[in-house]
Design an enzyme around this catalytic site. Sequence first.
Site, mmCIF file in Angstrom:
data_model
loop_
_atom_site.group_PDB
_atom_site.id
_atom_site.type_symbol
_atom_site.label_atom_id
_atom_site.label_comp_id
_atom_site.label_asym_id
_atom_site.label_seq_id
_atom_site.Cartn_x
_atom_site.Cartn_y
_atom_site.Cartn_z
ATOM 1 N N SER A 9 0.858 -1.190 0.000
ATOM 2 C CA SER A 9 0.000 0.000 0.000
ATOM 3 C C SER A 9 0.891 1.236 0.000
ATOM 4 O O SER A 9 2.056 1.165 0.415
ATOM 5 C CB SER A 9 -0.860 -0.016 1.268
ATOM 6 O OG SER A 9 -1.442 1.241 1.516
ATOM 7 N N TYR B 37 -1.967 -1.129 10.673
ATOM 8 C CA TYR B 37 -2.166 -1.379 9.233
ATOM 9 C C TYR B 37 -0.946 -0.907 8.433
ATOM 10 O O TYR B 37 -0.373 -1.665 7.636
ATOM 11 C CB TYR B 37 -3.430 -0.670 8.736
ATOM 12 C CG TYR B 37 -3.623 -0.852 7.244
ATOM 13 C CD1 TYR B 37 -3.997 -2.094 6.729
ATOM 14 C CD2 TYR B 37 -3.403 0.195 6.351
ATOM 15 C CE1 TYR B 37 -4.145 -2.286 5.361
ATOM 16 C CE2 TYR B 37 -3.553 0.013 4.983
ATOM 17 C CZ TYR B 37 -3.922 -1.225 4.485
ATOM 18 O OH TYR B 37 -4.052 -1.416 3.133
HETATM 19 N N1 NDP Z 1 -8.753 -0.463 -1.175
HETATM 20 C C1 NDP Z 1 -7.662 0.241 -0.941
HETATM 21 O O1 NDP Z 1 -7.700 1.484 -0.905
HETATM 22 C C2 NDP Z 1 -6.355 -0.423 -0.775
HETATM 23 C C3 NDP Z 1 -6.242 -1.755 -0.450
HETATM 24 N N2 NDP Z 1 -5.002 -2.300 -0.280
HETATM 25 C C4 NDP Z 1 -4.866 -3.717 0.040
HETATM 26 O O2 NDP Z 1 -5.484 -4.468 -0.989
HETATM 27 C C5 NDP Z 1 -5.816 -5.758 -0.486
HETATM 28 C C6 NDP Z 1 -7.226 -6.109 -0.930
HETATM 29 O O3 NDP Z 1 -8.130 -5.221 -0.279
HETATM 30 P P1 NDP Z 1 -9.402 -4.610 -1.009
HETATM 31 O O4 NDP Z 1 -9.710 -5.367 -2.236
HETATM 32 O O5 NDP Z 1 -9.205 -3.172 -1.102
HETATM 33 O O6 NDP Z 1 -10.506 -4.850 0.126
HETATM 34 P P2 NDP Z 1 -11.783 -5.802 0.183
HETATM 35 O O7 NDP Z 1 -12.304 -5.644 1.570
HETATM 36 O O8 NDP Z 1 -12.687 -5.540 -0.948
HETATM 37 O O9 NDP Z 1 -11.167 -7.270 -0.004
HETATM 38 C C7 NDP Z 1 -10.433 -7.901 1.018
HETATM 39 C C8 NDP Z 1 -10.296 -9.370 0.675
HETATM 40 O O10 NDP Z 1 -9.517 -9.999 1.711
HETATM 41 C C9 NDP Z 1 -10.219 -11.141 2.169
HETATM 42 N N3 NDP Z 1 -9.973 -11.402 3.575
HETATM 43 C C10 NDP Z 1 -10.117 -10.536 4.617
HETATM 44 N N4 NDP Z 1 -9.908 -11.194 5.773
HETATM 45 C C11 NDP Z 1 -9.649 -12.482 5.459
HETATM 46 C C12 NDP Z 1 -9.393 -13.651 6.225
HETATM 47 N N5 NDP Z 1 -9.367 -13.636 7.575
HETATM 48 N N6 NDP Z 1 -9.163 -14.815 5.576
HETATM 49 C C13 NDP Z 1 -9.222 -14.855 4.225
HETATM 50 N N7 NDP Z 1 -9.462 -13.798 3.455
HETATM 51 C C14 NDP Z 1 -9.694 -12.609 4.063
HETATM 52 C C15 NDP Z 1 -11.692 -10.822 1.937
HETATM 53 O O11 NDP Z 1 -12.427 -12.034 1.760
HETATM 54 P P3 NDP Z 1 -13.473 -12.671 2.797
HETATM 55 O O12 NDP Z 1 -14.087 -11.573 3.575
HETATM 56 O O13 NDP Z 1 -14.413 -13.416 1.900
HETATM 57 O O14 NDP Z 1 -12.653 -13.607 3.616
HETATM 58 C C16 NDP Z 1 -11.629 -10.071 0.612
HETATM 59 O O15 NDP Z 1 -11.636 -10.969 -0.466
HETATM 60 C C17 NDP Z 1 -5.622 -5.682 1.023
HETATM 61 O O16 NDP Z 1 -4.392 -6.302 1.356
HETATM 62 C C18 NDP Z 1 -5.559 -4.186 1.304
HETATM 63 O O17 NDP Z 1 -4.795 -3.894 2.449
HETATM 64 C C19 NDP Z 1 -3.857 -1.584 -0.451
HETATM 65 C C20 NDP Z 1 -3.922 -0.272 -0.770
HETATM 66 C C21 NDP Z 1 -5.154 0.418 -0.960
HETATM 67 N N1 LIG Z 2 -3.452 2.975 0.442
HETATM 68 C C1 LIG Z 2 -4.758 2.862 0.985
HETATM 69 C C2 LIG Z 2 -4.882 1.669 1.832
HETATM 70 O O1 LIG Z 2 -4.015 0.882 1.989
HETATM 71 C C3 LIG Z 2 -5.127 4.093 1.741
HETATM 72 O O2 LIG Z 2 -4.415 5.071 1.581
HETATM 73 O O3 LIG Z 2 -6.137 4.076 2.445
#
Ligand code: NDP
Ligand SMILES: N[C@@H](C=O)C(=O)O
Length: 279
Positions: A141, A154
């Site tokens: 991130s 985080y």
């Molecule tokens: N959106 C943003 O602004 C940003 C996101 N990120 C990173 O991107 C990645 C994806 O997030 P994003 O798509 O945005 O968020 P979402 O909440 O849309 O997706 C998160 C995913 O992680 C899975 N997950 C969460 N907890 C668990 C668990 N205990 N076991 C298995 N799977 C899990 C969820 O599946 P389920 O609930 O079905 O288990 C879901 O598929 C993360 O690592 C996040 O930190 C990085 C930068 C920016």
């Molecule tokens: N990078 C995004 C999450 O990881 C944010 O800035 O919220």
Amino acid sequence: MRTATTALITGASSGLGAEFAAQLAARGHDLVLVARSADRLHDLAKRLGDAHGVTAHVLVQDLSAPDAARRVGAELADRGLTVDLLVNNAGFGTCGPFETIDGQRDHDQLMVNVVALVDLTHELLPGMLARGGGAVVNVSSTASFQPTPYLAVYGASKTFVLNFSLALRQEYRRRGIRVLAFCPGPVETEFFNVIGTRKAAVTGSFATPGPVVRAALRALDADRAYVVPGLANQLSAHLTPRRPRTMVAAIAERLSRGVRDAMAGGGADTRKPSGERVA
Ligand SMILES: NC(=O)C1=CN([C@@H]2O[C@H](COP(=O)(O)OP(=O)(O)OC[C@H]3O[C@@H](n4cnc5c(N)ncnc54)[C@H](OP(=O)(O)O)[C@@H]3O)[C@@H](O)[C@H]2O)C=CC1
Ligand SMILES: N[C@@H](C=O)C(=O)O
């Protein structure tokens, strides 16, 4: 005869993970989709199989469990599956003043964002080496580039992911393994529902998953070490490490007070996404 390569994507049930699955299926990869939400994974697997003629396997696993990666490895072996591309994408955040955050929730966050990512790499990298090649994409991130007050755990988890990935890349770059750290800024996904406020996107500017994941796959094709999609995100990622660390932390604290206030009842902005954007 085995022709298609197989990508395992964690957190494939929504957001960036579902987008990785769609774009990799469009490139002809077979898939292993991992998350907790079985129905969503099965729906996605069917949809992508029908649309692209690939095989999409579903593996339901809570990645906060201490033996999660070992279970995933055992299930892959039972099904006779090998993985050529590992996308360690599953993750979530917590925010607010540290003492207000549930300790178990932070523990689980580290299990998913950090421990499962390392453990899955241990499970799958030896097979890639034995087969002469492979790739790992670790989702970090923009939060990885500086301390993140009110998102302290985080941001630190994502700094781990960035540095772990950069180190691993140096270890394996001459042995046929590509390792990419993917560092997006805020993207319209369920991340902000889960964390509890859109104020957690401190820049206030959101990209959409399509172009951001395309940027990640282009960077993987080019064997880059890390990628930060979006000009504003790139500028902040590259300028902040050049300032004194304590000053950066102090500025970050001021910029993040909206996160603190939102979690104290200031209210979340619930705007809906529209169109495709790289913020
Ligand atoms: N959106 C943003 O602004 C940003 C996101 N990120 C990173 O991107 C990645 C994806 O997030 P994003 O798509 O945005 O968020 P979402 O909440 O849309 O997706 C998160 C995913 O992680 C899975 N997950 C969460 N907890 C668990 C668990 N205990 N076991 C298995 N799977 C899990 C969820 O599946 P389920 O609930 O079905 O288990 C879901 O598929 C993360 O690592 C996040 O930190 C990085 C930068 C920016
Ligand atoms: N990078 C995004 C999450 O990881 C944010 O800035 O919220």
